[in-house]
Design an enzyme around this catalytic site. Structure first.
Site, PDB file in Angstrom:
ATOM      1  N   GLY A 132       0.829  -1.194   0.000  1.00 60.88           N
ATOM      2  CA  GLY A 132       0.000   0.000   0.000  1.00 60.88           C
ATOM      3  C   GLY A 132       0.859   1.237   0.000  1.00 60.88           C
ATOM      4  O   GLY A 132       2.055   1.186  -0.297  1.00 60.88           O
TER       5      GLY A 132
ATOM      6  N   ASP B  39      -9.967   3.821  11.719  1.00 60.74           N
ATOM      7  CA  ASP B  39     -10.215   3.175  10.430  1.00 60.74           C
ATOM      8  C   ASP B  39     -10.951   1.857  10.630  1.00 60.74           C
ATOM      9  O   ASP B  39     -10.601   0.829  10.050  1.00 60.74           O
ATOM     10  CB  ASP B  39      -8.906   2.955   9.681  1.00 60.74           C
ATOM     11  CG  ASP B  39      -9.130   2.678   8.189  1.00 60.74           C
ATOM     12  OD1 ASP B  39     -10.201   3.060   7.665  1.00 60.74           O
ATOM     13  OD2 ASP B  39      -8.241   2.080   7.552  1.00 60.74           O
TER      14      ASP B  39
ATOM     15  N   ALA C 116     -12.848  -4.581   6.404  1.00 64.02           N
ATOM     16  CA  ALA C 116     -11.546  -5.171   6.084  1.00 64.02           C
ATOM     17  C   ALA C 116     -10.616  -5.208   7.279  1.00 64.02           C
ATOM     18  O   ALA C 116      -9.616  -5.933   7.267  1.00 64.02           O
ATOM     19  CB  ALA C 116     -10.885  -4.396   4.938  1.00 64.02           C
TER      20      ALA C 116
END
Length: 550
Positions: A262, A377, A381
């Site tokens: 990422g 966050d 996921a």
């Protein structure tokens, strides 16, 4: 699924999908201990896992090359040279193609089976080449054409050399194994000529006239030099592979496979060299951290997260920095799938299961918030349904506390703004999006409501063509009640979800424990437990592939 995520590291595993459900990203790993020097061939160490996968990939490439090349050669021979024994060549080519097709299977075969395929691929290819040269030499000898005989003999030597170098280039191995193949290929020209003389002894005079001592010595020298070069090449490539593998060691951890990447770094499957324990390592490169203080901040927050002891928070085993400034931290290795995968592959979930999963997440957040940490966050996921100690649907909260630095002022948790992306649009609270005021732990509760909405309906509470459109909708538009999207959502659970998704923080639950108690009071709370979860995982046919936490 978010159209904009700060770090896409979450690997997933394949599963039997629900008809019409969206497919998740697929990535599976064997949960067995990683063998020392796995992936290295010809270095005198055990091989498994990655090494067999490498050998299988190389054999697949060799088989494809041989199949195409030999098919084109056979077509040319039939069209222009009336090739004899074409049936045998076709059979050999079909055998090579069959082996190649088998090697395309998604599974990794064991070493013995792969080595048998190696012998079959090169043996069948050598057979086809020998048949072609045999026929060419026979025709030339019957015509008493010494020039054609010499040409056919040279072609056989060239083909033997090609086999030697192809084996050295493609097939990982040690010099001892390479020498056996090189000697077999070097003997091919002589064996072909001997077979021709055995089947046609009357040609002894013609062939003997061509086979001078000088020519035999030259051909033998060429074959021996080529064989020596191929054996040495195999040795050199093996050493380079081992050096590259050794270079992937990170202190006491051996990196195995890259399983995610990422904006900030990469995630690797790894193994502790002494404990032989599989784990996941995230590397954060200094040139990708964004600012001089980033690595120090990450290190501080990893230490804080590591102090959390709740079983529903991913365990962090270790952290450190390499000589080149690369920061890394080591996490536990889990089996299961993320809630994103659960939604993608199986669609909306029953209310009882949603409650069961999110109550665990709330308990994890309660400890984190009490320690002064805000996740920022929370999304499907980053919630992992794992198998732990024989229990299924055991939630693990991932990627905790690494996005922003946290301050504690007068008992109110706030986050200083940094350059880092604020989160995932579909699960960001309005105050998190606007950035006009400090945010506190209630942004995590908002995100829990967003996760619940997705699990119950199969879609996010706010959607749009772009991340900006999603964020605008989240700050402006009212939430459509989940029961309007999918019938059968219990009224009491819907009230909880809508309260979590309130625009103003004061309209939400005060803390994670209050939210957990509200979920526990729902009438559907008893509809799902660890026994129900165990039955679902087995009856759904879902393979429990091991996935690295990220």
């Amino acid at each position: 699924m978010s159209k904009q995520e700060p770090l896409q590291d979450q690997p997933t595993t394949s599963a039997q999908p629900n008809p019409g459900a969206r497919r998740g990203r697929e990535l599976a790993f064997d949960a067995k201990p990683i063998a020392k020097d796995a992936g290295i061939r010809g270095v005198g160490a055990p091989t498994s896992g990655g090494g067999d996968a490498l050998l299988q990939a190389r054999l697949r490439a060799v088989g494809t090359f041989f199949s195409v090349a030999l098919t084109l050669t056979l077509i040319r021979d039939i069209l222009y040279a009336a090739s004899a024994a074409w049936q045998l060549q076709v059979a050999a080519i079909l055998g090579i193609a069959t082996c190649t097709v088998l090697l395309t299977a998604p599974r990794t075969f064991n070493t013995r089976w792969l080595r048998a395929n190696e012998a079959a691929l090169f043996g069948a290819t050598a057979l086809v080449l020998a048949i072609r040269v045999y026929n060419a030499m026979l025709v030339a000898a019957l015509r008493d054409d010494p020039v054609a005989i010499v040409s056919a003999s040279k072609n056989m030597i060239i083909m033997a050399m090609i086999l030697m170098f192809a084996h050295a280039l493609f097939i990982p191995g040690n010099w001892q194994r390479a020498s056996r193949f090189a000697l077999a290929f070097a003997a091919l020209p002589g064996a072909t000529t001997a077979l021709l003389l055995l089947t046609h002894p009357k040609l002894m005079g013609v062939l003997g006239h061509v086979a001078t001592t000088e020519r035999i010595a030259r051909d033998l020298t060429l074959l021996l030099v080529s064989g020596g070069l191929s054996i040495y090449g195999t040795h050199v490539l093996g050493v380079l592979r081992k050096e590259a593998f050794e270079a992937k060691r990170l202190n006491q951890y051996q990196l195995r496979d890259k399983i995610g990447s990422g904006g900030m770094g990469e995630v690797y499957l790894a193994e502790h060299q002494l404990l032989k324990r599989p784990c996941a390592i995230k590397l954060i490169r200094p040139d990708r951290a964004g600012e001089a203080s980033a690595l120090a901040r990450f290190e501080k927050e990893v230490r804080a997260t590591a102090r959390l002891t709740h079983p529903n928070i991913v365990d962090i085993y270790d952290y450190g920095a390499t000589a080149d400034g690369t920061f890394y931290y080591v996490m536990e290795y889990l089996q299961g799938m993320t809630l994103e995968e659960l939604s993608d592959l199986y669609g909306p979930q029953p209310a009882g299961r949603v409650i069961y999963l999110l109550r665990q997440a709330c308990e994890a957040l309660a400890e984190a918030h009490g320690a002064g940490l805000i996740h920022r966050d929370i999304k499907p996921a980053n919630l992992f349904a794992a198998r732990r100690g024989g229990r299924y649907d055991f939630i693990k909260l991932l990627d905790f506390g690494l996005v922003k630095e946290q301050d504690v002022d007068s008992g109110t948790m706030t986050l200083r703004q940094t350059h880092t992306p604020p989160g995932t649009p579909q699960f960001m609270a309005p105050e998190q999006i606007n950035g006009e005021r400090p945010v506190d732990h209630r942004i995590d509760l908002y995100a829990i409501g967003g996760v619940a909405y997705l699990l119950l309906t199969g879609r996010a509470a706010f959607e749009g063509e772009s991340a900006a459109a999603v964020m605008i909708a989240a700050t402006r538009d009212p939430v459509v009640p989940p029961s309007k999207i999918r019938s059968g959502v219990p009224e009491d659970l819907e009230r909880i979800v809508l309260r979590c998704l309130a625009k103003e923080p004061d309209g939400r639950f005060a803390d994670a424990l209050e939210l957990e108690r509200a979920l526990a009071s729902c009438r559907s709370a008893g509809d799902w437990d660890h026994t129900s979860a165990s039955h679902w995982w087995h009856e759904a046919g879902r393979p429990l592939g091991a996935a690295a936490t990220v």
